[in-house]
Motif scaffolding. Sequence first.
Motif: not given
Length: 346
Positions: A23-25, A180, A67, A91, A27-28, A65
Amino acid sequence: MPELRDRTTLRLGGPARHWVTATTDAELVEAVRTADETGEPVLVLGGGSNLVVADEGFDGTVVEVATAGVEADRDDPDDLACLGAVTVTVAAGEGWDGFVARAVGSGWVGVESLSGIPGSVGATPIQNVGAYGQEVAQSIASVRTWDRADRTQRTFAAADCGFGYRTSRFKEEPGRHVVLGVTFLLKQGTLGAPVAYAELARTLGVEQGERAPLADVRDAVLGLRAGKGMVLDAEDHDTWSAGSFFTNPFVDRSRVPEGAPAWEQPDGRVKTSAAWLIEHAGFGKGYGLDRGAPASLSTKHTLALTNRGRATTADLIGLAREIRAGVESAYGIRLVNEPVLVGCRL
């Protein structure tokens, strides 16, 4: 754990060995980097609209993904008199059509003809998504990525993205760059970009090259796409597809069949219509339904291969092979698949 059939528009594909939702860059990047360091195969999943996944699934980690975020340097829909430009950073996990709807509502010009396309924003530069005379390469300013080879974040200006017809440097280097975020440079105004596609111009009642109100362009495109089964609808199996399954081929003019569309290209070749080739090779709309096949051509558009509700990936690939072979036998032109094949091949 979800199966890939639950996350793809074709509703095909088996399980993954592991599944991570980012859910965030951070974490990705962490999910992809960790898998790479351990030698784990990775499938980065956006909206699942351009994927054909094997029935056996994916023997590795799916990184979904999820985000979110849309940031504009100017976001006042009531202040359009300046007719300036707006820079919008989105995002990768944002839904593409949701972003287009926001752009139209905000008076951001340049993506309105791409309405109704399923999938995520992060997938659009990879394929250089295009429709009805527009493609994202015309409005992208830059693409921010995680470079899995160099293990660093890299931002590519549009000129460095290698955009071409349904391709980019990200597609030519498959798997290397995880998108991203995408930054768009859009004009501001109440009218859409000049209409470049004849069918859309006719629908809008304007000449090619003329402009129409943004909202009218979006409504017209959504109507045209719906008429071809290209707007997702859970009740309509014609939309259980990956969109256009084959790209329009580029060939020497001498190889274009009589009567087939031909669009001149800068390199001297012409682009012809995959849909025309398919239909005139004997594969009409709904091909396969007459024999009760679980996978068939859409009843609305010959470029879409569809899951009629009980198909397997093997069924769909079998249909794709049959169509490709039929076109090649009839015209000597070998069609190329547009969606990404995971664990399967034509």
